[in-house]
Design an enzyme around this catalytic site. Structure first.
Site, PDB file in Angstrom:
ATOM      1  N   HIS A  83      63.533  41.278  44.907  1.00 39.92           N
ATOM      2  CA  HIS A  83      63.259  40.716  43.590  1.00 39.92           C
ATOM      3  C   HIS A  83      63.208  41.843  42.572  1.00 39.92           C
ATOM      4  O   HIS A  83      62.542  42.848  42.793  1.00 39.92           O
ATOM      5  CB  HIS A  83      61.951  39.932  43.562  1.00 39.92           C
ATOM      6  CG  HIS A  83      61.796  39.166  42.286  1.00 39.92           C
ATOM      7  ND1 HIS A  83      61.214  39.696  41.174  1.00 39.92           N
ATOM      8  CD2 HIS A  83      62.227  37.940  41.932  1.00 39.92           C
ATOM      9  CE1 HIS A  83      61.264  38.814  40.189  1.00 39.92           C
ATOM     10  NE2 HIS A  83      61.873  37.737  40.622  1.00 39.92           N
ATOM     11  N   LEU A 137      59.857  30.167  45.898  1.00 42.91           N
ATOM     12  CA  LEU A 137      60.693  31.227  45.345  1.00 42.91           C
ATOM     13  C   LEU A 137      59.820  32.406  44.881  1.00 42.91           C
ATOM     14  O   LEU A 137      58.780  32.203  44.271  1.00 42.91           O
ATOM     15  CB  LEU A 137      61.460  30.646  44.150  1.00 42.91           C
ATOM     16  CG  LEU A 137      62.627  31.456  43.643  1.00 42.91           C
ATOM     17  CD1 LEU A 137      63.705  31.563  44.701  1.00 42.91           C
ATOM     18  CD2 LEU A 137      63.170  30.813  42.376  1.00 42.91           C
ATOM     19  N   ASP A 138      60.268  33.623  45.141  1.00 42.91           N
ATOM     20  CA  ASP A 138      59.577  34.837  44.679  1.00 42.91           C
ATOM     21  C   ASP A 138      58.140  34.900  45.182  1.00 42.91           C
ATOM     22  O   ASP A 138      57.266  35.429  44.499  1.00 42.91           O
ATOM     23  CB  ASP A 138      59.579  34.929  43.146  1.00 42.91           C
ATOM     24  CG  ASP A 138      60.983  34.961  42.597  1.00 42.91           C
ATOM     25  OD1 ASP A 138      61.901  35.342  43.335  1.00 42.91           O
ATOM     26  OD2 ASP A 138      61.160  34.610  41.413  1.00 42.91           O
ATOM     27  N   GLU A 139      57.881  34.361  46.360  1.00 41.59           N
ATOM     28  CA  GLU A 139      56.487  34.273  46.782  1.00 41.59           C
ATOM     29  C   GLU A 139      56.227  34.751  48.196  1.00 41.59           C
ATOM     30  O   GLU A 139      55.098  34.806  48.612  1.00 41.59           O
ATOM     31  CB  GLU A 139      56.004  32.819  46.667  1.00 41.59           C
ATOM     32  CG  GLU A 139      55.483  32.450  45.313  1.00 41.59           C
ATOM     33  CD  GLU A 139      54.217  33.174  44.937  1.00 41.59           C
ATOM     34  OE1 GLU A 139      53.565  33.781  45.792  1.00 41.59           O
ATOM     35  OE2 GLU A 139      53.859  33.147  43.754  1.00 41.59           O
TER      36      GLU A 139
END
Lengths: 280, 280, 280, 280
Positions: free
Chosen positions: D188, D223-225
């Site tokens: 990310h 998402l993004d976690e």
């Protein structure tokens, strides 16, 4: 509107910035970036200006030369973002060469690679992939003069303004260093002035340092001694072998060299005796 | 020869540097340091100049004001190295307060601590040791107005130009934030905008981040939201508890806050909307 | 339940961890932290274990000694978090001393400061503030023997296990270094092996390095040469004077020294010839 | 002599290391590297051992499985340095893909790239140069099921154990994430949890942060976690545009992703709920 870069180095005294900006105002220029530094130790003053200028850049050359005379200094006037003609030299390791060619291709490095030169033939496929012409100049002690003559021929024929030693493992002659003074950048695989000379990662390992680094510097006649442009480091631990340090170090080397070449190509590095002024 | 600092913020247009340096040349000044930045997004221009000036600084104020009008901007003219009168506020943790007082004592921070204010009495011995006057202003929700009035009284009585929240654990009222806008610096114990609010080291631990940080920022009416002045970080690992992260974080906090206060006191931080321009 | 730290150093061979953990299992211990390292260059093996042990720690000493004999090595058995009795030595600069005393007070450093010793009287108020006894031992070349005898008397009388040279500006005699080998930590104000000797910040400035650092190391008989425990760095620029570098460097020095002392006091630093193994 | 890696995750209790090392001793193994961590919050214990083992590795599988049952946990037994079969996915930007392929070629990454998959055809020449087979799987919302089926077909046909999202700009379905849980690594382009979602460099620029970073993490359904594997940062200044931040950020991204992939491939990353344990 075209953009220019003006780099000035001269003895410090009142009125320099005023004079320089006056010239720009007179030609309708608008400053977009400016940095300066007066060195209290040496009494030298350094200035870098980026400006948008309407009309022909050539018309500025006369007034700029006049100003340089007036300040008893040196002023470089160049078009901003002009790709600097560059010869990259390597030997067998590819990490620095690959990175420079990749970053150039991506538009991240304002250079034009006029030739990749190596004393081996191993790096040719990389140069081919990135479309950079490649010349293999075999090197041995008894043909150093011919090898350097061939190199200088390439520099002259291609109009190269910069030589980058991307882990080139031969020593350049004092004549060549002198002739291209301030235009040869080397990456040394240690945090200078520590661990000069050969096998710096082994030296770092033996000494048990907790941080390793790399140094990009202009080449002077003293090996591993010219003005430092950029350095960076990474933490390491006792658990890493000399080979591990080298693998980590190569990542540091390529980013340090890429930054130094970028800053040089953008006119952000000015010589100040044995030191540099860097306006990043 | 006295030294001055000029800080300018105005709409960008040609001729600003030339005008400013012209004023200095006219008064016999010599620029010793200068940095500038034009923000292409906002169209604002920022300039900080340090200069040696013969004679009386006061004589410059008129021409400087005139120039500010001409550029439709704001120019601060101050004596270089003048200690900025500062109120430091803390609650119970001492690491930031101790460091600021220590660095001030050592001549590393150009501030004069006119008062240490706390909603507890625990930090008094530290203030006493460093010779800083201490006022305990008890704080509770139902006496917030009195507490803030007392604080503002101290600010006014001591002529304080800056309030530093050195891990002060109460929220200031919007009125106070507004009244002292741009003159209150807070240290937030996380790498903003991550982990806003309470217990950021526990949050960082729960999220398993590999790097923690701290943020010094101007206080705006939105908690943990004002313009960022400085940030720094340190690597951490899975093996560290939230308490370990806090111990490491406190070291980051104190160095970030000290840098932010130093740069503010030296006139190196200029507001640019919700961002800052920092000329370190 | 009490906690212990076991530190082992011995020739590498199969079965060491199994033997060590077997001993703990036999005594009902539970390992809470463990790190190990086998050095392929020297063939030495290093192990540090923290464990909770029911009952009397003393009962472990016999079996631990037996295991050490079996592995032909050395095992330290200590209570976890036991404050290490420490003599701190300084001269005139206060940043390292202040930080060590502050961190000790805050519970961040597991040491007990049995004495602050200085060849000057300037640091006394700091020691007083933190409640550390202070002894001024004047030093000059012709009374070095007496001064060192006085120091050793203090070390012995207070049962000190560690001497920290917190910018102590005199050279210790080879005899003292030898006698306290592995128990004297020095902070050198440069990124060793760069810039050994005097005035390293001036040297760094003259050489134009882009990063400065500090090094904590055990003191050996060769000045500035003992095994490195910890290093850290900070970026600098051409615009900083040697005095600026020093101010920045002092911040690096104090955090590097504090980490080295903490790790040593927690039994996390093991000697490996001229290198160290650090289990942070 | 062959080398193995054992990775264990189980509820913490006394005797685990002793049991594991006992198994190795019984088979004539010699531990060359070992790291462990007991998480006091979750009560889980994590162990990674590298060892030289005489004879057939297969003979260990039975005893290892037995030990895993005994400890109510999970133990991975693999040959050390075995290249992990890997599918790399990209979209249009090349910096992460180029670096992974380069490092793999140089022997710096123990992976075997079984396929480069992209929803565009732009990256094919890079894959060709490094001899990695390339499949273009066009992606659009209405053919997501087919696209993912095609991808899973490639994963199965090539025996891929790892999917690396090297700036792949499409969201994977929850089913795919679930099916390959712990085997998909994403980079990310921000220092999570800051600046989630789109255009993080623009967000970072708008917020005026002084440090930017990148985060490699396992992909979870949010998402993004997912659990963070590695992060790194670089200092930036007000003078850099969002595009400048992106150029600097790309360098951070590629080194963070390369480290995460290397550590995963070497069995150095263990899942600990929403966090990771990394034994670098």
């Amino acid at each position: 509107m075209p953009s220019i870069v003006l780099s000035l180095s001269c003895p410090d005294r009142p009125g320099i910035v005023h004079g320089m900006t006056g010239l720009l105002v007179a030609h309708g220029g608008n400053i977009t970036e400016s940095q300066q530094y007066g060195d209290p130790d040496t009494g030298r003053f350094f200035l870098r200006i980026e400006a948008d200028i309407p009309g022909d850049i050539g018309a500025l050359q006369g007034p700029v030369d006049e100003l340089a005379r007036q300040f008893d200094g040196h002023i470089d006037l160049t078009e901003a973002n002009r790709p600097i003609k560059t010869v990259i030299m390597g030997s067998t390791t590819s990490h620095c060469l690959t990175d420079l060619l990749y970053l150039q291709r991506m538009g991240r490095l304002p250079i034009e690679v006029t030739r990749v030169v190596s004393n081996h033939d191993r790096l040719r496929p990389i140069a081919d992939f990135y479309g950079a012409p490649y010349t293999h100049i075999p090197f041995s002690k008894d043909r150093r003069a011919e090898a350097e003559a061939e190199l200088m021929g390439i520099v002259e024929d291609t109009g190269a303004e910069l030589i980058v030693l991307a882990r080139y493992m031969q020593v350049l002659s004092p004549e060549l260093c002198h002739r291209m003074a301030g235009s040869i950048i080397n990456i040394h695989h240690s945090f200078l002035p520590s661990f000069k000379g050969a096998r710096p990662y082994q030296q770092a390992h033996d000494r048990g340092v907790k941080i390793i680094g790399a140094t990009a510097h202009y080449v002077s006649e003293d090996l591993d001694e010219g003005p430092i442009i950029e350095q960076d480091v990474e933490r390491v631990s006792h658990a890493l072998s000399a080979a591990d340090l080298q693998a980590i170090g190569e990542n540091v080397e390529r980013r340090v060299l890429a930054r130094a070449v970028k800053w040089h190509a953008e006119g952000r590095v000015l010589r100040n005796g044995e030191r540099t002024v860097v306006f990043p």
